[in-house]
Design an enzyme around this catalytic site. Structure first.
Site, PDB file in Angstrom:
ATOM      1  N   LYS A  59       0.934  -1.352   0.100  1.00 41.88           N
ATOM      2  CA  LYS A  59      -0.198   0.055   0.003  1.00 41.88           C
ATOM      3  C   LYS A  59       0.751   1.179  -0.110  1.00 41.88           C
ATOM      4  O   LYS A  59       2.167   1.266   0.086  1.00 41.88           O
ATOM      5  CB  LYS A  59      -0.831  -0.013   1.130  1.00 41.88           C
ATOM      6  CG  LYS A  59      -1.882  -1.227   1.161  1.00 41.88           C
ATOM      7  CD  LYS A  59      -2.924  -1.317  -0.049  1.00 41.88           C
ATOM      8  CE  LYS A  59      -3.478  -2.577  -0.483  1.00 41.88           C
ATOM      9  NZ  LYS A  59      -4.635  -3.435   0.528  1.00 41.88           N
TER      10      LYS A  59
HETATM   11  C1  LIG Z   1      -5.406  -4.318   0.701  1.00 44.64           C
HETATM   12  C2  LIG Z   1      -6.855  -3.995   0.944  1.00 44.64           C
HETATM   13  C3  LIG Z   1      -7.541  -4.165   1.944  1.00 44.64           C
HETATM   14  C4  LIG Z   1      -7.145  -5.129   3.048  1.00 44.64           C
HETATM   15  O1  LIG Z   1      -6.005  -4.452   3.643  1.00 44.64           O
HETATM   16  P1  LIG Z   1      -5.451  -5.309   4.823  1.00 44.64           P
HETATM   17  O2  LIG Z   1      -4.443  -4.270   5.674  1.00 44.64           O
HETATM   18  O3  LIG Z   1      -4.241  -6.379   4.305  1.00 44.64           O
HETATM   19  O4  LIG Z   1      -6.507  -6.104   5.782  1.00 44.64           O
HETATM   20  C5  LIG Z   1      -9.120  -3.933   1.756  1.00 44.64           C
HETATM   21  N1  LIG Z   1      -9.500  -3.330   0.898  1.00 44.64           N
HETATM   22  C6  LIG Z   1      -8.880  -3.172  -0.345  1.00 44.64           C
HETATM   23  C7  LIG Z   1      -9.708  -2.589  -1.536  1.00 44.64           C
HETATM   24  C8  LIG Z   1      -7.553  -3.650  -0.312  1.00 44.64           C
HETATM   25  O5  LIG Z   1      -6.955  -3.278  -1.477  1.00 44.64           O
END
Ligand SMILES: *Cc1c(COP(=O)(O)O)cnc(C)c1O
Length: 386
Positions: A184
């Site tokens: 991210k």
């Molecule tokens: C990565 C992601 C999540 C989940 O994030 P985590 O921190 O891995 O739980 C939720 N929604 C979207 C759209 C994502 O891309």
């Protein structure tokens, strides 16, 4: 990054980031403590939210937001089909039903025109996903939510930093959930954050995040507290560690710098593909600031003699990592079996899925890396042009 391959993503971890983590390890305080407090305060300031609660994932953030919103068994929650597993899965954690809706063809965000027709007497919440980092039509969504008395829980896993009509994502919906997963826009390895404007909601989420206990461990074991605690409600083990928060504090300082780097890459892609009719490039609506977490292009398959899957294989042979965001939820066996969805239930998302290709976009890419991606994508398009 190795010279001969360009991964889909590599996090940007500096020596200062590493040093901050090492110092926390040496401090003797590893779990939720002063670093988490500081990360929460810094984060709330950055997104201009009143409250921020750090958790161990965005999935946990979405789950606790649903509980805090009072969503329970038999309720319905409206979500886009064009999203990651987490958005739908959390709805099932509280035994509610995820009600999927289709996307806008250009932004691939949930189509606000489709929300109202999916609302029933059991609908309790909407989870808009800011696809790729582009905010959804939040004015429309908030207006619908007010009218039908629904809670808006934003899945902002891609949307740090992003703005809707000048307002930062994090200060708009009832709850906003961020991800610090390794790929991210900033990372703590694994991690997440919920922001909210109401202190009751913040207290509720905080209590839920640590066994339903009224005080967090930090207060319990320092002079502010004692050995005594009370379990106030059913809780979870979702708290963030100070080790993760130490990294988060550092990464957050460079959030805008990372964003500038991604915007530079967007400009290079835009210029590099300007004359390629066989590609639809991601758009950004005028009244928005796009976080540019993803750069998802769509291949015009009718103008090409290659499938998206082979296109990915060809780029892999050129040592370029790519991905697909997303396989819409309604095409997965679990959703097909549980909720009887078919491909044609959501034609926009289903069609986009066959054409989607996410190109690498992250601060550690050099201009030469971006030019190499452009060159290879162009080479394939020209070779497979009909
Ligand atoms: C990565 C992601 C999540 C989940 O994030 P985590 O921190 O891995 O739980 C939720 N929604 C979207 C759209 C994502 O891309």
């Amino acid at each position: 990054m190795s010279k001969d391959s360009l991964p889909f993503h590599t996090p940007d971890i500096s020596e200062d980031d590493i040093q901050a983590v090492v110092e926390t390890l040496k401090s003797g305080w590893l779990t939720t403590g002063p670093k988490v407090k500081q990360f929460e305060a810094d984060f709330a300031a950055v997104v201009e939210a009143d409250h921020a609660i750090a958790l161990n994932s965005c999935t946990a953030a979405l789950h606790l937001a649903l509980i805090a919103a009072g969503v329970t068994a038999g309720d319905e929650v409206i979500i886009p089909t064009m999203t990651f597993a987490a958005t739908g899965e959390v709805v099932t954690y509280v035994n509610a039903k995820p009600v999927l809706i289709d996307s806008q063809p250009d932004t691939l965000n949930m189509d606000p025109d489709l929300i109202e027709r999916s609302i029933t007497s059991r609908t309790k919440a909407i989870i808009p996903v800011h696809y790729g980092g582009q905010p959804c039509e939040m004015d429309r969504i908030m207006e619908i939510a007010r009218h039908y008395n629904l809670t808006v829980i934003e899945d902002a896993a891609h949307a740090l930093p992003a703005r809707y009509r000048g307002k930062l994502v994090g200060a708009i919906g009832n709850f906003t959930c961020f991800s610090f997963y390794a790929t991210k826009t900033i990372t703590t390895g694994e991690g997440g954050m919920v922001t909210t404007q109401r202190s009751e909601d913040a207290d509720h989420v905080r209590t839920l995040s640590l066994h339903g206990i009224s005080k967090d461990a930090w207060k319990r074991y320092t002079s502010e507290g004692s050995w005594y605690y009370e379990i106030q409600r059913q809780g979870f083990k979702y708290n963030m560690t100070d080790v993760a928060a130490a990294l988060g504090i550092q990464q957050l300082k460079r959030c805008d710098q990372f964003w500038e780097s991604r915007k530079r890459i967007v400009e290079l892609y835009r210029a590099g593909f300007a004359d390629i009719d066989e590609l639809t490039l991601p758009v950004c609506r005028d009244h928005l600031d796009h976080a540019w977490h993803l750069y998802a292009v769509q291949l015009h398959l009718e103008q090409l003699s290659i499938t998206r899957n082979i296109f990915i294989e060809e780029l892999k042979s050129a040592r370029i990592g790519t991905s697909v965001h997303f396989i819409p939820l309604h095409l997965h066996p679990y959703y097909r079996n549980m909720y009887k969805y078919q491909r044609e239930s959501f034609p926009i998302a289903a069609l986009a899925y066959e054409r989607l290709l996410s190109l690498p976009i992250y601060p550690k890419m050099s201009s030469e890396d971006v030019e190499y991606v452009i060159e290879q994508v162009r080479r394939l398009i020209i070779r497979y042009r009909r």
